[in-house]
Motif scaffolding. Structure first.
Motif, PDB file in Angstrom:
ATOM      1  N   VAL A 156       0.885  -1.153  -0.169  1.00  0.00           N
ATOM      2  CA  VAL A 156      -0.061   0.084  -0.161  1.00  0.00           C
ATOM      3  C   VAL A 156       0.839   1.265  -0.054  1.00  0.00           C
ATOM      4  CG1 VAL A 156      -1.878   1.189   1.091  1.00  0.00           C
ATOM      5  CG2 VAL A 156      -1.732  -1.227   1.454  1.00  0.00           C
ATOM      6  N   SER A 157       0.578   2.096  -0.915  1.00  0.00           N
ATOM      7  CA  SER A 157       1.576   3.438  -1.155  1.00  0.00           C
ATOM      8  C   SER A 157       1.128   4.348   0.109  1.00  0.00           C
ATOM      9  CB  SER A 157       1.313   4.054  -2.413  1.00  0.00           C
ATOM     10  OG  SER A 157      -0.195   4.408  -2.444  1.00  0.00           O
ATOM     11  N   VAL A 158       2.051   5.319   0.407  1.00  0.00           N
ATOM     12  CA  VAL A 158       1.628   6.508   1.355  1.00  0.00           C
ATOM     13  C   VAL A 158       0.422   7.158   0.927  1.00  0.00           C
ATOM     14  CG1 VAL A 158       2.383   8.538   2.353  1.00  0.00           C
ATOM     15  CG2 VAL A 158       4.008   6.671   1.884  1.00  0.00           C
ATOM     16  N   SER A 159       0.063   7.331  -0.315  1.00  0.00           N
ATOM     17  CA  SER A 159      -1.105   8.140  -0.801  1.00  0.00           C
ATOM     18  C   SER A 159      -2.117   7.676  -0.656  1.00  0.00           C
ATOM     19  CB  SER A 159      -0.791   8.642  -2.470  1.00  0.00           C
ATOM     20  OG  SER A 159      -0.777   7.387  -3.065  1.00  0.00           O
ATOM     21  N   GLU A 160      -2.018   6.225  -0.870  1.00  0.00           N
ATOM     22  CA  GLU A 160      -3.508   5.177  -0.923  1.00  0.00           C
ATOM     23  C   GLU A 160      -3.574   5.130   0.774  1.00  0.00           C
ATOM     24  OE1 GLU A 160      -5.478   1.330  -2.754  1.00  0.00           O
ATOM     25  OE2 GLU A 160      -3.393   1.312  -2.319  1.00  0.00           O
ATOM     26  N   THR A 161      -2.812   5.139   1.606  1.00  0.00           N
ATOM     27  CA  THR A 161      -3.120   4.988   3.053  1.00  0.00           C
ATOM     28  C   THR A 161      -3.634   6.253   3.473  1.00  0.00           C
ATOM     29  OG1 THR A 161      -1.104   3.461   3.201  1.00  0.00           O
ATOM     30  CG2 THR A 161      -1.734   4.506   5.295  1.00  0.00           C
ATOM     31  N   TYR A 162      -3.472   7.239   3.003  1.00  0.00           N
ATOM     32  CA  TYR A 162      -3.745   8.606   3.423  1.00  0.00           C
ATOM     33  C   TYR A 162      -5.309   8.664   2.848  1.00  0.00           C
ATOM     34  CZ  TYR A 162       0.563  10.835   4.974  1.00  0.00           C
ATOM     35  OH  TYR A 162       1.638  11.046   5.657  1.00  0.00           O
ATOM     36  N   ARG A 163      -5.793   8.024   1.830  1.00  0.00           N
ATOM     37  CA  ARG A 163      -6.902   8.046   1.220  1.00  0.00           C
ATOM     38  C   ARG A 163      -7.716   7.117   1.907  1.00  0.00           C
ATOM     39  NH1 ARG A 163     -10.006   4.043  -0.912  1.00  0.00           N
ATOM     40  NH2 ARG A 163      -7.831   3.271  -2.389  1.00  0.00           N
ATOM     41  N   ILE A 164      -7.339   5.988   2.378  1.00  0.00           N
ATOM     42  CA  ILE A 164      -8.296   5.111   3.013  1.00  0.00           C
ATOM     43  C   ILE A 164      -8.338   5.644   4.445  1.00  0.00           C
ATOM     44  CG2 ILE A 164      -8.204   2.807   4.090  1.00  0.00           C
ATOM     45  CD1 ILE A 164      -6.573   1.769   1.786  1.00  0.00           C
ATOM     46  N   SER A 169      -8.487   8.893   5.298  1.00  0.00           N
ATOM     47  CA  SER A 169      -9.373   9.874   4.872  1.00  0.00           C
ATOM     48  C   SER A 169     -10.921   9.576   4.920  1.00  0.00           C
ATOM     49  CB  SER A 169      -9.005  10.874   3.730  1.00  0.00           C
ATOM     50  OG  SER A 169      -7.808  11.403   3.951  1.00  0.00           O
ATOM     51  N   GLU A 170     -11.120   8.161   4.197  1.00  0.00           N
ATOM     52  CA  GLU A 170     -12.560   7.895   3.891  1.00  0.00           C
ATOM     53  C   GLU A 170     -12.978   7.020   5.350  1.00  0.00           C
ATOM     54  OE1 GLU A 170     -11.941   6.740  -0.798  1.00  0.00           O
ATOM     55  OE2 GLU A 170     -11.942   5.292   0.734  1.00  0.00           O
ATOM     56  N   LEU A 171     -12.189   6.542   6.019  1.00  0.00           N
ATOM     57  CA  LEU A 171     -12.738   6.299   7.265  1.00  0.00           C
ATOM     58  C   LEU A 171     -13.089   7.244   8.289  1.00  0.00           C
ATOM     59  CD1 LEU A 171     -13.067   3.873   9.601  1.00  0.00           C
ATOM     60  CD2 LEU A 171     -10.618   4.137  10.126  1.00  0.00           C
ATOM     61  N   CYS A 172     -12.342   8.505   8.176  1.00  0.00           N
ATOM     62  CA  CYS A 172     -12.616   9.628   9.051  1.00  0.00           C
ATOM     63  C   CYS A 172     -14.117  10.070   8.474  1.00  0.00           C
ATOM     64  CB  CYS A 172     -11.780  10.701   8.684  1.00  0.00           C
ATOM     65  SG  CYS A 172      -9.992  10.304   9.592  1.00  0.00           S
ATOM     66  N   ASP A 173     -14.468  10.083   7.161  1.00  0.00           N
ATOM     67  CA  ASP A 173     -15.557  10.297   6.542  1.00  0.00           C
ATOM     68  C   ASP A 173     -16.556   9.504   7.332  1.00  0.00           C
ATOM     69  OD1 ASP A 173     -14.921  12.473   4.865  1.00  0.00           O
ATOM     70  OD2 ASP A 173     -14.544  11.102   3.243  1.00  0.00           O
ATOM     71  N   ALA A 174     -16.491   8.088   7.542  1.00  0.00           N
ATOM     72  CA  ALA A 174     -17.344   7.232   7.998  1.00  0.00           C
ATOM     73  C   ALA A 174     -17.471   7.819   9.415  1.00  0.00           C
ATOM     74  CB  ALA A 174     -16.959   6.011   7.636  1.00  0.00           C
ATOM     75  N   VAL A 175     -16.540   7.822  10.079  1.00  0.00           N
ATOM     76  CA  VAL A 175     -16.416   8.042  11.649  1.00  0.00           C
ATOM     77  C   VAL A 175     -17.304   9.679  12.025  1.00  0.00           C
ATOM     78  CG1 VAL A 175     -15.209   8.572  13.691  1.00  0.00           C
ATOM     79  CG2 VAL A 175     -14.532   6.659  12.128  1.00  0.00           C
ATOM     80  N   ALA A 210     -13.322  14.004  13.654  1.00  0.00           N
ATOM     81  CA  ALA A 210     -12.634  13.319  12.746  1.00  0.00           C
ATOM     82  C   ALA A 210     -12.408  14.066  11.466  1.00  0.00           C
ATOM     83  CB  ALA A 210     -13.618  11.896  12.114  1.00  0.00           C
ATOM     84  N   LEU A 211     -13.347  15.079  10.944  1.00  0.00           N
ATOM     85  CA  LEU A 211     -13.015  15.711  10.059  1.00  0.00           C
ATOM     86  C   LEU A 211     -11.575  16.505  10.106  1.00  0.00           C
ATOM     87  CD1 LEU A 211     -16.493  17.013   8.856  1.00  0.00           C
ATOM     88  CD2 LEU A 211     -15.150  15.095   8.147  1.00  0.00           C
ATOM     89  N   VAL A 212     -11.164  16.874  11.266  1.00  0.00           N
ATOM     90  CA  VAL A 212      -9.893  17.540  11.496  1.00  0.00           C
ATOM     91  C   VAL A 212      -8.784  16.693  11.256  1.00  0.00           C
ATOM     92  CG1 VAL A 212      -8.516  18.816  13.236  1.00  0.00           C
ATOM     93  CG2 VAL A 212     -10.887  19.138  13.235  1.00  0.00           C
ATOM     94  N   ILE A 213      -8.796  15.369  11.782  1.00  0.00           N
ATOM     95  CA  ILE A 213      -7.882  14.358  11.335  1.00  0.00           C
ATOM     96  C   ILE A 213      -7.726  14.349   9.804  1.00  0.00           C
ATOM     97  CG2 ILE A 213      -7.080  11.870  11.452  1.00  0.00           C
ATOM     98  CD1 ILE A 213      -8.955  11.964  14.023  1.00  0.00           C
ATOM     99  N   LYS A 214      -8.917  14.320   9.152  1.00  0.00           N
ATOM    100  CA  LYS A 214      -8.854  14.137   7.619  1.00  0.00           C
ATOM    101  C   LYS A 214      -8.216  15.511   7.044  1.00  0.00           C
ATOM    102  CE  LYS A 214     -11.886  14.036   3.504  1.00  0.00           C
ATOM    103  NZ  LYS A 214     -13.471  14.078   3.151  1.00  0.00           N
TER     104      LYS A 214
END
Length: 455
Positions: free
Chosen positions: A117-125, A127-133, A238-242
């Motif tokens: 998993v690349s760094v950019s994909e890790t950040y994207r996943i 970010s999407e988890l933060c959206d859900a939370v 969670a949006l601040v983390i995103k």
């Protein structure tokens, strides 16, 4: 006109495939300590997930209430990164079940351990988890059990799906208000009785980030802020983390380069303007001495004045541009100050960890001495029977009292360096006892068989 068709005209299997009843029911998860089981089943040509109470607890009103609560919470949620709850039905052979969408994916840990998993994909996943939370928090719901097993990564697109709202809670519910969650992922306040809020889930996200195979400096700083022992020091939501996960924009570096270029150009224009002005002075000086050439020089003077006016206009425009660039530099300075503050926080955390490790070494030494002292209390009196000596030296209550004393003395409950402190202290206690045990002559105690009797 060509039409696509199915070549197999056998409709008998189709009738089963599109039955309104569930078929192909198979167990996919059974919690060791929980009250429910999860099954995979097919209906109307589509896979579903069924969750129901284990048979031996079906009549338990508390578990029935918990299942109903989980359904009520999940049924009102509709988000692409949150598992969808479809309904509550009576299923033949299982009983009352929550019906949910089936997610074709693997758990969080399996995904990050098996995939590159690349760094950019890790950040994207993340970010999407933060959206859900953030979405469930906007509905006044706290998940209370965010951990790798409760996050699936889809095979198609690698998107996270937040699942299992069995421990979730909201202010509108009265059931299951006691401490809940998974040790290691739940926040300190979550392990105590009393009210909690969304910042407990923020703590769990921090633990989740630190568990990734590769954690760079930026992710470590975010995780440490999430895991602050005081909820007021964590991220508010969670949006601040995103927002913190957004990559540094190359445009900011470009603006700095543009600013420096404009400064160089502006200096050049200032020099050109000074040179032009100097030339005009020379012309005026010469005109007083060469009155006869004034008429011919007038045209030159007018041309130079026009150039000066143009330069003045350009200088004014560049000054405005420079003013805008100065503001951008001030913004960049603010970013630098933020990074420096984060570095200071990281240094303080490292120093605190070192102090905790040093205290842990002291605790190990002290508890070993306490164990030896306890051993001597039992075996120094040869008038006691061997059984009495053993009872004194190997007292579990004495051991637990000593362990508790060390934990309290050095505040080891807050140690987070990957060590089970209680187990380590107990091991040191028994290690010290074994050391003395190997050197003890047991034949001098009452009740211990002599060499002759043993023969």
């Amino acid at each position: 006109m060509l039409t696509s068709v199915f070549y197999n005209d056998d409709t008998s299997s189709t009738d089963v495939l599109f039955s309104e009843n569930f078929s192909d029911i198979s167990l996919i998860h059974s919690s060791r300590n929980g009250y429910a089981e999860v099954y995979k089943a097919q209906r109307m040509g589509k896979w579903h997930v069924l969750k129901h109470i284990i048979p031996e607890e079906e009549s338990n009103p508390r578990f029935r209430q918990l299942l109903a609560k989980e359904f009520e919470i999940g049924f009102h949620l509709n988000h692409p990164f949150v598992v969808q709850t479809i309904g509550m039905e009576q299923v033949e052979s299982l009983g009352q079940c929550i019906v949910m969408e089936y997610v074709d994916g693997i758990t969080w840990d399996d995904f990050f351990s098996e995939k590159k998993v690349s760094v950019s994909e890790t950040y994207r996943i993340l970010s999407e988890l933060c959206d859900a939370v953030a979405y469930i928090h906007s509905h006044q719901i706290v998940h209370r059990d965010i951990k790798p097993e409760n996050i699936l990564i889809t095979c198609d697109g690698h998107h996270p799906k937040l699942i299992d709202f069995g421990f979730a809670d909201s202010d509108t519910y009265a059931a299951a208000k006691e401490p809940a969650g998974t040790l290691g992922y739940s926040s300190p306040e979550q392990q105590l009785s009393g009210s909690i809020d969304n910042r407990s889930d923020i703590y769990s996200i921090g633990v989740l980030i630190l568990g990734l195979p590769k954690v760079n400096r930026k992710l470590r700083l975010i995780a440490q802020r999430c895991k602050a022992s005081d909820p007021n020091n964590r991220f508010a939501n969670a949006l601040v983390i995103k927002e913190r996960l957004r990559p540094f924009k190359k445009s900011q570096a470009l603006l700095v380069a543009m600013f420096l270029t404009m400064v160089v150009i502006s200096v050049g224009w200032f020099v050109s303007y000074a040179n032009q002005k100097r030339e005009i002075g020379n012309v005026v000086a010469k005109s007083s001495l060469q009155q006869l050439q004034i008429d011919s020089l007038n045209g030159t003077v007018k041309s130079q004045i026009s150039n000066i006016n143009q330069l003045n206009s350009q200088i004014i425009e560049q000054q405005q541009v420079i003013g805008g660039q100065v503001k951008q530099i001030e913004q960049l300075n603010g970013i630098i100050d933020t990074v420096q503050s984060a570095n200071a926080a990281l240094s303080n955390e490292a120093a605190a960890q070192n102090r905790l490790k040093a205290d842990l070494v002291k605790a190990y030494a002290e508890i070993s001495e306490m164990a030896k002292k306890r051993y001597h209390q039992g075996f120094d009196d040869t008038n006691k029977t061997i059984t009495e000596c053993y009872a004194i030296a190997y007292s579990e209550s004495a051991r637990d009292e000593a362990v508790a004393k060390m934990i309290k003395k050095y505040d080891l409950e807050s140690v987070n360096i990957g060590v089970d402190v209680t187990k380590e202290l107990r091991d040191k206690w028994y290690g010290a006892l074994q050391e003395l045990y190997a050197k003890t002559d047991f034949e001098k105690y009452k009740g211990y068989p002599s060499k002759k009797s043993r023969k």
